[in-house]
Write an enzyme that holds these catalytic residues in place. Structure first.
Site, PDB file in Angstrom:
ATOM      1  N   ALA A  66       0.855  -1.181   0.000  1.00 10.75           N
ATOM      2  CA  ALA A  66       0.000   0.000   0.000  1.00 10.75           C
ATOM      3  C   ALA A  66       0.892   1.231   0.000  1.00 10.75           C
ATOM      4  O   ALA A  66       2.041   1.172   0.442  1.00 10.75           O
ATOM      5  CB  ALA A  66      -0.883  -0.009   1.242  1.00 10.75           C
ATOM      6  N   GLY A 109       0.531  -5.074   0.815  1.00  9.63           N
ATOM      7  CA  GLY A 109      -0.693  -5.102  -0.002  1.00  9.63           C
ATOM      8  C   GLY A 109      -0.436  -5.685  -1.386  1.00  9.63           C
ATOM      9  O   GLY A 109      -1.337  -6.254  -2.016  1.00  9.63           O
ATOM     10  N   GLU A 112      -0.669  -9.302  -0.917  1.00  7.68           N
ATOM     11  CA  GLU A 112      -2.093  -9.639  -0.758  1.00  7.68           C
ATOM     12  C   GLU A 112      -2.796  -9.661  -2.110  1.00  7.68           C
ATOM     13  O   GLU A 112      -3.635 -10.526  -2.377  1.00  7.68           O
ATOM     14  CB  GLU A 112      -2.756  -8.636   0.204  1.00  7.68           C
ATOM     15  CG  GLU A 112      -2.288  -8.869   1.630  1.00  7.68           C
ATOM     16  CD  GLU A 112      -2.730  -7.808   2.608  1.00  7.68           C
ATOM     17  OE1 GLU A 112      -2.534  -6.619   2.328  1.00  7.68           O
ATOM     18  OE2 GLU A 112      -3.261  -8.165   3.676  1.00  7.68           O
ATOM     19  N   GLU A 132       4.739  -5.305   6.895  1.00 11.69           N
ATOM     20  CA  GLU A 132       3.902  -4.384   7.685  1.00 11.69           C
ATOM     21  C   GLU A 132       4.340  -4.300   9.140  1.00 11.69           C
ATOM     22  O   GLU A 132       4.298  -3.244   9.766  1.00 11.69           O
ATOM     23  CB  GLU A 132       2.430  -4.828   7.649  1.00 11.69           C
ATOM     24  CG  GLU A 132       1.704  -4.519   6.352  1.00 11.69           C
ATOM     25  CD  GLU A 132       1.787  -5.650   5.352  1.00 11.69           C
ATOM     26  OE1 GLU A 132       2.740  -6.460   5.419  1.00 11.69           O
ATOM     27  OE2 GLU A 132       0.890  -5.730   4.495  1.00 11.69           O
TER      28      GLU A 132
HETATM   29  N1  CO8 Z   1       4.628   3.193  -0.502  1.00  9.05           N
HETATM   30  C1  CO8 Z   1       5.072   4.365  -1.007  1.00  9.05           C
HETATM   31  N2  CO8 Z   1       6.245   4.481  -1.704  1.00  9.05           N
HETATM   32  C2  CO8 Z   1       6.974   3.383  -1.883  1.00  9.05           C
HETATM   33  C3  CO8 Z   1       6.576   2.124  -1.374  1.00  9.05           C
HETATM   34  C4  CO8 Z   1       5.342   2.043  -0.664  1.00  9.05           C
HETATM   35  N3  CO8 Z   1       4.848   0.877  -0.169  1.00  9.05           N
HETATM   36  N4  CO8 Z   1       7.522   1.192  -1.689  1.00  9.05           N
HETATM   37  C5  CO8 Z   1       8.476   1.863  -2.389  1.00  9.05           C
HETATM   38  N5  CO8 Z   1       8.159   3.170  -2.506  1.00  9.05           N
HETATM   39  C6  CO8 Z   1       8.925   4.217  -3.200  1.00  9.05           C
HETATM   40  C7  CO8 Z   1      10.131   4.647  -2.385  1.00  9.05           C
HETATM   41  O1  CO8 Z   1       9.778   5.603  -1.396  1.00  9.05           O
HETATM   42  C8  CO8 Z   1      11.022   5.242  -3.465  1.00  9.05           C
HETATM   43  O2  CO8 Z   1      10.550   6.524  -3.785  1.00  9.05           O
HETATM   44  P1  CO8 Z   1      11.607   7.734  -3.981  1.00  9.05           P
HETATM   45  O3  CO8 Z   1      12.419   7.346  -5.196  1.00  9.05           O
HETATM   46  O4  CO8 Z   1      10.753   8.946  -4.211  1.00  9.05           O
HETATM   47  O5  CO8 Z   1      12.433   7.793  -2.736  1.00  9.05           O
HETATM   48  C9  CO8 Z   1      10.725   4.351  -4.687  1.00  9.05           C
HETATM   49  O6  CO8 Z   1       9.477   3.693  -4.394  1.00  9.05           O
HETATM   50  C10 CO8 Z   1      11.771   3.277  -4.906  1.00  9.05           C
HETATM   51  O7  CO8 Z   1      11.933   2.561  -3.702  1.00  9.05           O
HETATM   52  P2  CO8 Z   1      13.360   2.357  -2.967  1.00  9.05           P
HETATM   53  O8  CO8 Z   1      14.288   3.476  -3.307  1.00  9.05           O
HETATM   54  O9  CO8 Z   1      13.095   2.110  -1.531  1.00  9.05           O
HETATM   55  O10 CO8 Z   1      13.856   1.039  -3.705  1.00  9.05           O
HETATM   56  P3  CO8 Z   1      14.806  -0.102  -3.103  1.00  9.05           P
HETATM   57  O11 CO8 Z   1      15.113  -1.016  -4.235  1.00  9.05           O
HETATM   58  O12 CO8 Z   1      15.931   0.491  -2.350  1.00  9.05           O
HETATM   59  O13 CO8 Z   1      13.890  -0.889  -2.033  1.00  9.05           O
HETATM   60  C11 CO8 Z   1      11.884  -1.995  -1.261  1.00  9.05           C
HETATM   61  C12 CO8 Z   1      12.771  -1.610  -2.476  1.00  9.05           C
HETATM   62  C13 CO8 Z   1      12.633  -2.985  -0.370  1.00  9.05           C
HETATM   63  C14 CO8 Z   1      10.632  -2.650  -1.823  1.00  9.05           C
HETATM   64  C15 CO8 Z   1      11.542  -0.718  -0.469  1.00  9.05           C
HETATM   65  O14 CO8 Z   1      11.050   0.267  -1.356  1.00  9.05           O
HETATM   66  C16 CO8 Z   1      10.506  -0.933   0.610  1.00  9.05           C
HETATM   67  O15 CO8 Z   1      10.821  -1.463   1.661  1.00  9.05           O
HETATM   68  N6  CO8 Z   1       9.242  -0.507   0.350  1.00  9.05           N
HETATM   69  C17 CO8 Z   1       8.181  -0.588   1.332  1.00  9.05           C
HETATM   70  C18 CO8 Z   1       7.662  -1.998   1.458  1.00  9.05           C
HETATM   71  C19 CO8 Z   1       6.581  -2.058   2.513  1.00  9.05           C
HETATM   72  O16 CO8 Z   1       6.811  -1.776   3.669  1.00  9.05           O
HETATM   73  N7  CO8 Z   1       5.370  -2.457   2.100  1.00  9.05           N
HETATM   74  C20 CO8 Z   1       4.236  -2.606   2.995  1.00  9.05           C
HETATM   75  C21 CO8 Z   1       3.419  -1.351   2.990  1.00  9.05           C
HETATM   76  S1  CO8 Z   1       2.088  -1.403   4.169  1.00  9.05           S
HETATM   77  C22 CO8 Z   1       0.901  -2.323   3.400  1.00  9.05           C
HETATM   78  O17 CO8 Z   1       1.057  -2.766   2.319  1.00  9.05           O
HETATM   79  C23 CO8 Z   1      -0.377  -2.536   4.191  1.00  9.05           C
HETATM   80  C24 CO8 Z   1      -1.379  -3.294   3.333  1.00  9.05           C
HETATM   81  C25 CO8 Z   1      -2.771  -3.048   3.807  1.00  9.05           C
HETATM   82  C26 CO8 Z   1      -3.781  -3.375   2.713  1.00  9.05           C
HETATM   83  C27 CO8 Z   1      -3.717  -2.375   1.589  1.00  9.05           C
HETATM   84  C28 CO8 Z   1      -4.677  -2.608   0.479  1.00  9.05           C
HETATM   85  C29 CO8 Z   1      -4.492  -1.607  -0.605  1.00  9.05           C
END
Ligand code: CO8
Length: 258
Positions: A66, A109, A112, A132
């Protein structure tokens, strides 16, 4: 020009193809994307030209969860009033086959969403997980339920509590992913499989999906009864007559989905 802001869609040889289209944020799922995705899935489900749906993400992720930026300031009341999951859950009502092609990350998400697909194709470098817990929350779109039904309580807790990433090989081991495909062939091979299913008699495909879904939730005797009713029902279809006549007459059947 796509009619959508966050996804792209097209129909190719009976396959409704959907791409999540926010590659700059690894296809982070915002509310607008959920609305576009659900409305497209429902539209494809009603569209006679679409027999199978394929879902993938543009760039180096299926979806990294998400959209954290959008979600960060939400209060419980905001979430209750938004009732976004009512929309999300409609994806599970789709009657046609949904095949996910997971390139790169399927996290939170995004995992999911992948688990909501009927089948998954992925690559050696695909990674899955529920991070999460590292954000102080937990899955909210079925993650705890789907994962536990697939791998059992003890293993599911291991992944959910640690938030660690699962490799593609581990995902194959647990039966989450059907096939691993070379990255450059992922879409081509997924589409090839989808087109094969798209040629099958649509009513039989539909009732097989419905029956298999019931196997997950129903006790065996209830599931057997459910299966049998669907088996009987297909004997009222033109495709049953055509399929069996074609076999007897040693020719290829022409299925109509009726
Ligand atoms: N939300 C918003 N932005 C994101 C997300 C995210 N989930 N994941 C990545 N991005 C963005 C980063 O902020 C970055 O943006 P910017 O270039 O502006 O800084 C860009 O994508 C590229 O990401 P990274 O630079 O971090 O890329 P890396 O290769 O270094 O890392 C990762 C990749 C490991 C995937 C890392 O981006 C990461 O950890 N992302 C978050 C993963 C996460 O925590 N996901 C869970 C989110 S909570 C959730 O999903 C709850 C679900 C509830 C149900 C929802 C139904 C819709």
């Amino acid at each position: 020009m796509s009619k959508f802001e966050f996804i792209e869609t097209t129909i190719i040889d009976g396959v409704g193809f959907i791409e999540l289209n926010r590659p700059e944020v690894l296809n982070a799922i915002n509310r607008g994307m959920v609305s576009e995705l659900v409305s497209t899935m429902k539209e494809f489900d009603r569209d006679d030209h679409v027999k199978v749906i394929v879902l993938t993400g543009k760039g180096r992720a299926f979806a990294a969860g998400a959209d954290i930026d959008e979600m960060a300031q939400d209060s419980p009341i905001d979430l209750e009033l938004l009732d976004q999951f009512a929309e999300w859950d409609q994806m599970l009502q789709v009657k046609k086959p949904v095949i996910g092609a997971v390139n790169g990350f399927a996290l939170g998400g995004g995992f999911e969403l992948a688990l909501s697909c009927d089948m998954l194709f992925a690559t050696e470098t695909s990674q899955f997980g529920f991070p999460e817990v590292n954000l102080g929350v937990m899955p909210g779109a079925g993650g705890t339920q789907h994962l536990t039904k697939i791998m059992g309580k003890k293993k599911a807790l291991e992944w959910l509590w640690t938030g660690e990433k699962m490799s593609a090989d581990e995902a194959i081991h647990y039966g989450i992913v059907n096939r691993l495909i070379a990255p450059e062939l992922l879409i081509e091979e997924t589409m090839k499989f989808a087109k094969k299913v798209a040629k099958q008699p649509p009513l039989a495909v539909r009732l097989i999906k419905e029956s298999v879904d019931k196997a997950v939730d129903y006790p065996l005797d209830e599931g057997m009864k459910f299966e049998r009713k669907n088996f009987y029902l297909l004997f009222s279809s033109e495709d049953q007559t055509e399929g069996m006549n074609a076999f007897i007459e040693k020719r290829k059947p022409q299925f109509k989905g009726k």
